[in-house]
Design a protein around this motif. Sequence first.
Motif, PDB file in Angstrom:
ATOM      1  N   ASP A   1      -0.708   9.098  10.900  1.00 59.16           N
ATOM      2  CA  ASP A   1      -1.281   7.984  10.132  1.00 59.16           C
ATOM      3  C   ASP A   1      -2.733   8.295   9.795  1.00 59.16           C
ATOM      4  N   ASN A   2      -2.987   8.562   8.512  1.00 58.81           N
ATOM      5  CA  ASN A   2      -4.351   8.894   8.087  1.00 58.81           C
ATOM      6  C   ASN A   2      -4.986   7.797   7.237  1.00 58.81           C
ATOM      7  N   GLY A   3      -4.432   6.588   7.308  1.00 61.64           N
ATOM      8  CA  GLY A   3      -5.036   5.469   6.597  1.00 61.64           C
ATOM      9  C   GLY A   3      -4.511   5.241   5.197  1.00 61.64           C
ATOM     10  N   VAL A   4      -3.416   5.926   4.824  1.00 64.32           N
ATOM     11  CA  VAL A   4      -2.848   5.788   3.479  1.00 64.32           C
ATOM     12  C   VAL A   4      -1.657   4.838   3.520  1.00 64.32           C
ATOM     13  N   ILE A   5      -1.710   3.802   2.692  1.00 60.64           N
ATOM     14  CA  ILE A   5      -0.605   2.855   2.511  1.00 60.64           C
ATOM     15  C   ILE A   5       0.127   3.211   1.220  1.00 60.64           C
ATOM     16  N   SER A   6       1.461   3.258   1.286  1.00 62.34           N
ATOM     17  CA  SER A   6       2.303   3.554   0.125  1.00 62.34           C
ATOM     18  C   SER A   6       3.096   2.304  -0.227  1.00 62.34           C
ATOM     19  N   PRO A   7       2.809   1.648  -1.349  1.00 59.25           N
ATOM     20  CA  PRO A   7       3.522   0.399  -1.669  1.00 59.25           C
ATOM     21  C   PRO A   7       5.036   0.502  -1.615  1.00 59.25           C
ATOM     22  N   THR A   8       5.586   1.658  -1.999  1.00 54.16           N
ATOM     23  CA  THR A   8       7.046   1.798  -1.962  1.00 54.16           C
ATOM     24  C   THR A   8       7.615   1.581  -0.571  1.00 54.16           C
ATOM     25  N   ALA A   9       6.841   1.867   0.470  1.00 55.16           N
ATOM     26  CA  ALA A   9       7.347   1.741   1.838  1.00 55.16           C
ATOM     27  C   ALA A   9       7.704   0.300   2.159  1.00 55.16           C
ATOM     28  N   ALA A  10       6.795  -0.620   1.866  1.00 56.27           N
ATOM     29  CA  ALA A  10       7.064  -2.037   2.129  1.00 56.27           C
ATOM     30  C   ALA A  10       8.034  -2.617   1.110  1.00 56.27           C
ATOM     31  N   LEU A  11       7.863  -2.290  -0.175  1.00 61.47           N
ATOM     32  CA  LEU A  11       8.669  -2.933  -1.214  1.00 61.47           C
ATOM     33  C   LEU A  11      10.125  -2.487  -1.177  1.00 61.47           C
ATOM     34  N   SER A  12      10.378  -1.244  -0.789  1.00 58.36           N
ATOM     35  CA  SER A  12      11.751  -0.766  -0.671  1.00 58.36           C
ATOM     36  C   SER A  12      12.406  -1.260   0.614  1.00 58.36           C
ATOM     37  N   SER A  13      11.635  -1.950   1.453  1.00 58.67           N
ATOM     38  CA  SER A  13      12.142  -2.489   2.712  1.00 58.67           C
ATOM     39  C   SER A  13      12.503  -3.969   2.614  1.00 58.67           C
ATOM     40  N   PHE A  14      12.567  -4.523   1.408  1.00 58.58           N
ATOM     41  CA  PHE A  14      12.916  -5.934   1.260  1.00 58.58           C
ATOM     42  C   PHE A  14      14.212  -6.309   1.982  1.00 58.58           C
ATOM     43  N   PRO A  15      15.270  -5.475   1.961  1.00 61.78           N
ATOM     44  CA  PRO A  15      16.476  -5.893   2.676  1.00 61.78           C
ATOM     45  C   PRO A  15      16.258  -6.072   4.177  1.00 61.78           C
ATOM     46  N   TYR A  16      15.345  -5.317   4.745  1.00 63.20           N
ATOM     47  CA  TYR A  16      15.167  -5.289   6.193  1.00 63.20           C
ATOM     48  C   TYR A  16      14.098  -6.256   6.692  1.00 63.20           C
ATOM     49  N   ALA A  17      13.097  -6.518   5.886  1.00 62.85           N
ATOM     50  CA  ALA A  17      11.974  -7.364   6.315  1.00 62.85           C
ATOM     51  C   ALA A  17      11.448  -8.140   5.116  1.00 62.85           C
ATOM     52  N   PRO A  18      12.235  -9.082   4.588  1.00 63.63           N
ATOM     53  CA  PRO A  18      11.866  -9.742   3.333  1.00 63.63           C
ATOM     54  C   PRO A  18      10.570 -10.527   3.403  1.00 63.63           C
ATOM     55  N   LYS A  19      10.323 -11.240   4.476  1.00 59.56           N
ATOM     56  CA  LYS A  19       9.093 -12.026   4.584  1.00 59.56           C
ATOM     57  C   LYS A  19       7.876 -11.112   4.610  1.00 59.56           C
ATOM     58  N   GLU A  20       7.954 -10.054   5.397  1.00 59.39           N
ATOM     59  CA  GLU A  20       6.830  -9.118   5.510  1.00 59.39           C
ATOM     60  C   GLU A  20       6.621  -8.338   4.212  1.00 59.39           C
ATOM     61  N   ALA A  21       7.724  -7.995   3.542  1.00 58.07           N
ATOM     62  CA  ALA A  21       7.615  -7.273   2.277  1.00 58.07           C
ATOM     63  C   ALA A  21       6.996  -8.151   1.190  1.00 58.07           C
ATOM     64  N   MET A  22       7.392  -9.423   1.142  1.00 55.80           N
ATOM     65  CA  MET A  22       6.822 -10.320   0.136  1.00 55.80           C
ATOM     66  C   MET A  22       5.328 -10.535   0.390  1.00 55.80           C
ATOM     67  N   ALA A  23       4.939 -10.652   1.658  1.00 53.75           N
ATOM     68  CA  ALA A  23       3.512 -10.805   1.966  1.00 53.75           C
ATOM     69  C   ALA A  23       2.730  -9.591   1.482  1.00 53.75           C
ATOM     70  N   ALA A  24       3.283  -8.402   1.688  1.00 52.98           N
ATOM     71  CA  ALA A  24       2.608  -7.188   1.233  1.00 52.98           C
ATOM     72  C   ALA A  24       2.530  -7.146  -0.295  1.00 52.98           C
ATOM     73  N   LEU A  25       3.631  -7.469  -0.966  1.00 53.08           N
ATOM     74  CA  LEU A  25       3.656  -7.466  -2.425  1.00 53.08           C
ATOM     75  C   LEU A  25       2.577  -8.371  -2.990  1.00 53.08           C
ATOM     76  N   ARG A  26       2.488  -9.578  -2.507  1.00 57.07           N
ATOM     77  CA  ARG A  26       1.493 -10.515  -3.031  1.00 57.07           C
ATOM     78  C   ARG A  26       0.074 -10.079  -2.668  1.00 57.07           C
ATOM     79  N   HIS A  27      -0.099  -9.519  -1.480  1.00 52.18           N
ATOM     80  CA  HIS A  27      -1.425  -9.057  -1.075  1.00 52.18           C
ATOM     81  C   HIS A  27      -1.892  -7.888  -1.936  1.00 52.18           C
ATOM     82  N   PHE A  28      -1.008  -6.924  -2.181  1.00 56.57           N
ATOM     83  CA  PHE A  28      -1.384  -5.781  -3.008  1.00 56.57           C
ATOM     84  C   PHE A  28      -1.903  -6.252  -4.368  1.00 56.57           C
ATOM     85  N   LEU A  29      -1.205  -7.205  -4.959  1.00 56.08           N
ATOM     86  CA  LEU A  29      -1.606  -7.701  -6.277  1.00 56.08           C
ATOM     87  C   LEU A  29      -2.894  -8.513  -6.214  1.00 56.08           C
TER      88      LEU A  29
END
Length: 429
Positions: free
Chosen positions: A323-351
């Motif tokens: 972990d070098n401090g890099v966040i990849s949006p695809t990681a959270a957004l492609s995880s909607f089936p597994y963690a929808p609440k957490e993925a939606m929070a990330a999506l809205r925060h990124f924007l």
Amino acid sequence: MTKAGPFYKAADLIDLPDEELLEAVQRQTFRFFWEGAEPVSGMARDRTTRTVDTPNDLVAIGGTGFGIMAMIVAMERGWISRAEGLERLTRIVDVIEPTTCFHGAYSHFMHGETGKVWPFSRKDDGGDLIETAFLFQGLLCAREYFDAATPAETRLRQRITGLWGEIEWNWYTQGRHALYWHWSPNNGFVLDHDIHGWNECLIAYVMAVSAPRYPIDPAAYHRGFAASKDFGAPRRYYEIELPLGPDRGGPLFWAHYSFMGLDPRGLKDRYADYWQQNVAHTMINYRHCVLNPHGHKGYGPDCWGLTASDDPDGYAAHQPSEDNGVISPTAALSSFPYAPKEAMAALRHFLAKYGDKVWGRFGFVDAFSEERDWFADTFLSIDQGPIIVMIENYRTGLIWNLFMRIPEIQGGLRKLGFESPYLEAGAGA
């Protein structure tokens, strides 16, 4: 060519209701595969930038498979017409059908204009079995989707079936109990990369056992893929039990690439319940970013997601253990089936927080690092595709339902000893 949809700026999306927001994100991301495709072949470029397409004709085989699945989503949602999708799929098959293959497998990259091999590296200039598996995960979904009795759809199905039957999966075992990733007429099996897990490669073993003409023995799955140290006893990280995998789970694309087609809901074998595996993997990744043991700037419950992507120093497989401090949006957004609440929070925060620093003409850029004030200028096919497809699987299960009802795939899963609701009597009929 029809535009895939309106162009949104980040500010246009922030206040949308959840379903409208997901639709907008999927649709703008799809532009990568539609308007941003290599113009001759219609195949997916490996990558492009915020402002310009790459000037060469390099296309990615695995990324094209992801793009085909995204195209099915686009047709089903009316962003493009069925006729437009059929024309694009036919054009893609027109390129790959006559091009050089390697015992039925295709190279990682090729020239879109000619279909000729574009070497991935000095000795990787032949067949890439994993990229081929990703391509055919998409093509078989397309064969299932285009089910009309018209001459054009019938012909496309026949051509895909023909190409699928020509892949010599058993050749890629070298007569041993494992699949091998690469073979080249110039270098043979010199890379000697046996495919063992846990990683993104489950789909290759499922397809290799399911193959209509050159299947592998199921023993290759059990004595090759599942014989690694990552198939040991479950372990706990951040108070979450992980059935399979390396320490702290690995990069999140392992929970995405094989499972764009394979439906993990109720999918089990002697080694794991794959829904439990992917949810645990996702939540360990999430908890790592929330607890943020390295103190990286920006991390938190609404800013998470570590996977392979571009970073300020090139490209890396980001994960809790690297972990070098890099966040990849695809990681959270492609995880909607597994963690929808957490993925939606990330999506809205990124924007809301980063706006157009992370959002552009083809959706979210590949990655960012707040502490280094770095935001990628790139979009990658293998990261954009899962965003569209996995969000759709969360919303409707579209691609899961197509892939899991394929007769050959159902037969292969049974040979490997898998359980799934799709394999019950009458399922998928």
